[in-house]
Design a protein around this motif. Sequence first.
Motif, PDB file in Angstrom:
ATOM      1  N   THR A  43       0.516  -1.091  -0.071  1.00 22.94           N
ATOM      2  CA  THR A  43       0.027  -0.284  -0.006  1.00 22.94           C
ATOM      3  C   THR A  43       0.850   1.281  -0.220  1.00 22.94           C
ATOM      4  O   THR A  43       1.502   1.723   0.808  1.00 22.94           O
ATOM      5  CB  THR A  43      -0.676   0.527   1.035  1.00 22.94           C
ATOM      6  OG1 THR A  43      -1.706  -1.263   1.358  1.00 22.94           O
ATOM      7  CG2 THR A  43      -1.783   1.619   1.365  1.00 22.94           C
ATOM      8  N   VAL A  45       0.779   5.616  -0.231  1.00 21.52           N
ATOM      9  CA  VAL A  45       0.016   6.498   0.426  1.00 21.52           C
ATOM     10  C   VAL A  45       0.459   7.554  -0.060  1.00 21.52           C
ATOM     11  O   VAL A  45       1.778   8.017   0.748  1.00 21.52           O
ATOM     12  CB  VAL A  45      -0.683   6.558   1.820  1.00 21.52           C
ATOM     13  CG1 VAL A  45      -1.535   7.943   1.793  1.00 21.52           C
ATOM     14  CG2 VAL A  45      -1.553   5.501   1.975  1.00 21.52           C
ATOM     15  N   ILE A  65      -3.831   6.820  -2.870  1.00 22.90           N
ATOM     16  CA  ILE A  65      -3.644   5.517  -2.323  1.00 22.90           C
ATOM     17  C   ILE A  65      -3.820   4.364  -3.403  1.00 22.90           C
ATOM     18  O   ILE A  65      -4.145   4.096  -3.994  1.00 22.90           O
ATOM     19  CB  ILE A  65      -5.334   5.488  -1.497  1.00 22.90           C
ATOM     20  CG1 ILE A  65      -5.083   6.371  -0.371  1.00 22.90           C
ATOM     21  CG2 ILE A  65      -4.960   3.788  -0.204  1.00 22.90           C
ATOM     22  CD1 ILE A  65      -6.452   5.967   0.579  1.00 22.90           C
ATOM     23  N   HIS A  90     -10.323   1.083   2.332  1.00 20.95           N
ATOM     24  CA  HIS A  90      -9.579   3.004   2.325  1.00 20.95           C
ATOM     25  C   HIS A  90     -10.276   3.847   1.641  1.00 20.95           C
ATOM     26  O   HIS A  90     -10.410   5.036   1.803  1.00 20.95           O
ATOM     27  CB  HIS A  90      -8.722   2.951   1.273  1.00 20.95           C
ATOM     28  CG  HIS A  90      -7.082   1.715   2.018  1.00 20.95           C
ATOM     29  ND1 HIS A  90      -6.465   2.443   2.550  1.00 20.95           N
ATOM     30  CD2 HIS A  90      -6.473   0.490   1.671  1.00 20.95           C
ATOM     31  CE1 HIS A  90      -5.527   1.824   3.053  1.00 20.95           C
ATOM     32  NE2 HIS A  90      -5.401   0.256   2.286  1.00 20.95           N
TER      33      HIS A  90
END
Length: 301
Positions: A43, A45, A65, A90
């Motif tokens: 992940t 961001v 994201i 998310h």
Amino acid sequence: MAGKYRVRTDLAMENGEKYEKDNVEISGVVIRKSYDRKKDIHTTVVKIESEYGAKLMEKPVGTYITLEAPSLVVPDEGYHREISAELAGHLKKLLPPHVDSVLVVGLGNRNITPDSLGPRVIEHIRITRHIIREYGEEALGEDGTPMISALVPGVMAQTGMDTMEILQGVISETSPDVILVVDALAARSTRRLSCTVQLTDTGICPGSGVGNHRCGLNEETLHVPVIGIGIPMVVDAGTIVHDAVSNLLETLEESEIDEFLAEVVPPALHGMCVTPKDIDETVRRLSFTVSEGINQALKEV
């Protein structure tokens, strides 16, 4: 002398990687990375906090994201349910508070397989607006369920209208609190095809996946918060050359690779898009994954 060749991408994280490779700090941009070993999900961001950072990243100010899940290319229903749950988590973070009405828009051309993700996602969205308007929330047996409507605006060649024009008319009649826009994207790396999901609160540009940019769909243009959801389904033909050169010439900086590509990539490849041979099954499978993530997120708002 040939001009500088640029490998196109819709992923904010990929625009950040070229600075990371050259060891350049990006002012006004915060990047956080994490890895879930159990689910095998990376992940990233990316928060673009200033106009200067937006200029460097070539993306609007906002939050991006990105979920990278290599196993998404595998037809494993259990794993896809895990990705749907991750996507839902998310998505809820990006949704505005007190959502009573949601419009889900599927961009793309249903007749062109790699561009059909948006329309196919809409086929599986749980629509509730007509039920709530007719019978009230009690008809669904759930508390706080928002009114969910959906739209597949098609493409200009089919309708003669820009997506912006169609959405403005629908918004004026339905007054949604937030718009979720789903579209196919383009990546600058072949390894991210069909296994990367990007969510952003900056909206989306119709046709970006095939290099046919229209007016951006965002809060500034539609006057409603817009969340973009996309998966890379195509790469430029030059991207394949870029990947090969990057692997062979690892010592070169990204800017030097771009200059090299300007010399070796013929102009005929600049407008050519490439997609995997199993794209039919891939789009069908991923449309379920994305739609289930949206359904789950909206059920829990």
